[in-house]
Design a protein around this motif. Structure first.
Motif, PDB file in Angstrom:
ATOM      1  N   LEU A 247       0.832  -1.196   0.000  1.00 14.81           N
ATOM      2  CA  LEU A 247       0.000   0.000   0.000  1.00 14.81           C
ATOM      3  C   LEU A 247       0.868   1.247   0.000  1.00 14.81           C
ATOM      4  O   LEU A 247       2.059   1.189   0.305  1.00 14.81           O
ATOM      5  CB  LEU A 247      -0.915  -0.003   1.231  1.00 14.81           C
ATOM      6  N   HIS A 248       0.272   2.376  -0.328  1.00 13.26           N
ATOM      7  CA  HIS A 248       0.977   3.654  -0.307  1.00 13.26           C
ATOM      8  C   HIS A 248       0.644   4.353   1.011  1.00 13.26           C
ATOM      9  O   HIS A 248      -0.524   4.669   1.264  1.00 13.26           O
ATOM     10  CB  HIS A 248       0.554   4.528  -1.489  1.00 13.26           C
ATOM     11  N   TRP A 249       1.649   4.585   1.867  1.00 13.86           N
ATOM     12  CA  TRP A 249       1.453   5.152   3.200  1.00 13.86           C
ATOM     13  C   TRP A 249       1.848   6.618   3.209  1.00 13.86           C
ATOM     14  O   TRP A 249       2.929   6.975   2.745  1.00 13.86           O
ATOM     15  CB  TRP A 249       2.271   4.378   4.225  1.00 13.86           C
ATOM     16  N   VAL A 250       0.980   7.467   3.771  1.00 17.33           N
ATOM     17  CA  VAL A 250       1.240   8.906   3.875  1.00 17.33           C
ATOM     18  C   VAL A 250       1.106   9.301   5.344  1.00 17.33           C
ATOM     19  O   VAL A 250       0.029   9.151   5.932  1.00 17.33           O
ATOM     20  CB  VAL A 250       0.246   9.723   3.009  1.00 17.33           C
ATOM     21  N   ASP A 251       2.194   9.777   5.925  1.00 13.24           N
ATOM     22  CA  ASP A 251       2.203  10.249   7.313  1.00 13.24           C
ATOM     23  C   ASP A 251       1.683  11.688   7.316  1.00 13.24           C
ATOM     24  O   ASP A 251       2.334  12.588   6.798  1.00 13.24           O
ATOM     25  CB  ASP A 251       3.626  10.188   7.865  1.00 13.24           C
ATOM     26  N   ILE A 252       0.507  11.906   7.912  1.00 15.61           N
ATOM     27  CA  ILE A 252      -0.105  13.241   7.862  1.00 15.61           C
ATOM     28  C   ILE A 252       0.651  14.248   8.721  1.00 15.61           C
ATOM     29  O   ILE A 252       0.463  15.450   8.556  1.00 15.61           O
ATOM     30  CB  ILE A 252      -1.598  13.212   8.232  1.00 15.61           C
ATOM     31  N   TRP A 253       1.483  13.802   9.642  1.00 15.75           N
ATOM     32  CA  TRP A 253       2.288  14.739  10.435  1.00 15.75           C
ATOM     33  C   TRP A 253       3.483  15.241   9.641  1.00 15.75           C
ATOM     34  O   TRP A 253       4.032  16.289   9.933  1.00 15.75           O
ATOM     35  CB  TRP A 253       2.761  14.094  11.724  1.00 15.75           C
ATOM     36  N   ARG A 254       3.892  14.505   8.643  1.00 15.33           N
ATOM     37  CA  ARG A 254       5.034  14.916   7.830  1.00 15.33           C
ATOM     38  C   ARG A 254       4.608  15.594   6.530  1.00 15.33           C
ATOM     39  O   ARG A 254       5.416  16.238   5.880  1.00 15.33           O
ATOM     40  CB  ARG A 254       5.896  13.707   7.501  1.00 15.33           C
ATOM     41  N   ASP A 255       3.358  15.397   6.142  1.00 15.12           N
ATOM     42  CA  ASP A 255       2.895  15.900   4.850  1.00 15.12           C
ATOM     43  C   ASP A 255       1.633  16.737   5.007  1.00 15.12           C
ATOM     44  O   ASP A 255       0.551  16.197   5.244  1.00 15.12           O
ATOM     45  CB  ASP A 255       2.631  14.709   3.916  1.00 15.12           C
ATOM     46  N   PRO A 256       1.750  18.061   4.880  1.00 13.46           N
ATOM     47  CA  PRO A 256       0.573  18.928   5.009  1.00 13.46           C
ATOM     48  C   PRO A 256      -0.519  18.624   3.975  1.00 13.46           C
ATOM     49  O   PRO A 256      -1.714  18.733   4.276  1.00 13.46           O
ATOM     50  CB  PRO A 256       1.127  20.341   4.812  1.00 13.46           C
ATOM     51  N   ALA A 257      -0.137  18.215   2.785  1.00 14.36           N
ATOM     52  CA  ALA A 257      -1.129  17.879   1.763  1.00 14.36           C
ATOM     53  C   ALA A 257      -1.912  16.631   2.180  1.00 14.36           C
ATOM     54  O   ALA A 257      -3.113  16.527   1.932  1.00 14.36           O
ATOM     55  CB  ALA A 257      -0.461  17.657   0.412  1.00 14.36           C
ATOM     56  N   GLY A 258      -1.233  15.700   2.827  1.00 14.15           N
ATOM     57  CA  GLY A 258      -1.910  14.498   3.329  1.00 14.15           C
ATOM     58  C   GLY A 258      -2.887  14.839   4.434  1.00 14.15           C
ATOM     59  O   GLY A 258      -4.006  14.321   4.475  1.00 14.15           O
ATOM     60  N   ALA A 259      -2.469  15.727   5.346  1.00 15.73           N
ATOM     61  CA  ALA A 259      -3.354  16.161   6.426  1.00 15.73           C
ATOM     62  C   ALA A 259      -4.577  16.869   5.856  1.00 15.73           C
ATOM     63  O   ALA A 259      -5.712  16.664   6.322  1.00 15.73           O
ATOM     64  CB  ALA A 259      -2.603  17.072   7.394  1.00 15.73           C
ATOM     65  N   ALA A 260      -4.375  17.679   4.829  1.00  9.60           N
ATOM     66  CA  ALA A 260      -5.497  18.383   4.200  1.00  9.60           C
ATOM     67  C   ALA A 260      -6.455  17.393   3.527  1.00  9.60           C
ATOM     68  O   ALA A 260      -7.677  17.564   3.599  1.00  9.60           O
ATOM     69  CB  ALA A 260      -4.977  19.384   3.180  1.00  9.60           C
ATOM     70  N   ALA A 261      -5.912  16.355   2.899  1.00  4.37           N
ATOM     71  CA  ALA A 261      -6.764  15.348   2.254  1.00  4.37           C
ATOM     72  C   ALA A 261      -7.605  14.599   3.291  1.00  4.37           C
ATOM     73  O   ALA A 261      -8.785  14.322   3.055  1.00  4.37           O
ATOM     74  CB  ALA A 261      -5.906  14.363   1.459  1.00  4.37           C
TER      75      ALA A 261
END
Length: 140
Positions: A94-108
């Motif tokens: 799977l593709h993992w996105v850490d929302i604490w490291r990625d503002p775009a991920g947190a916004a999504a």
């Protein structure tokens, strides 16, 4: 980056202080066992347990190509850890996105969850699923 390590560092420090107290009371065996428990808890809550995170735009690009789900997560989240452990080796696919490291991920994640950063949020074919059953995710 440092934000992801706050909980593991605090766990190791707390374990060290408690172990020091036990050693001073003459219980080195108990101190070693307790310190080991704290170090294991720190390891489980560290970013090392999860597959390497990528940015949200990169995850979306890769998911569009290979059709694999995107998992938005954050360190210290018990539900994220449960998902990761229950997926086993499948988690690496799977593709993992850490929302604490990625503002775009947190916004999504906020966009998918009425402004809340509720994780894990798994996006399958563009459709978000908040805190899904790990068995369901494994079957994808």
């Amino acid at each position: 980056m440092m934000r992801a390590w706050i909980l593991p560092i605090l766990l190791v420090l707390c374990g060290s202080f408690v172990a020091t107290g036990l050693i001073s009371k003459g219980n080195p065996g108990s101190a070693a066992a307790l310190l080991l428990v704290f170090v294991l808890l720190a390891g489980v809550n560290s970013p090392l347990v999860f597959p390497r995170s990528i940015s949200a735009p990169e995850a979306q690009r890769r998911s569009a190509i290979d059709g694999r789900p995107i998992v938005f997560w954050r360190p210290g989240c018990a539900y994220c850890l449960r998902l990761r452990v229950r997926l086993g080796r499948r988690a690496r696919q799977l593709h993992w996105v850490d929302i604490w490291r990625d503002p775009a991920g947190a916004a999504a994640v906020r966009a998918a969850n009425d402004g809340n950063e509720t994780v894990p949020t798994v996006v399958v074919a563009g459709r978000p699923h908040t805190n899904p059953d790990p068995e369901w995710v494994r079957g994808l």
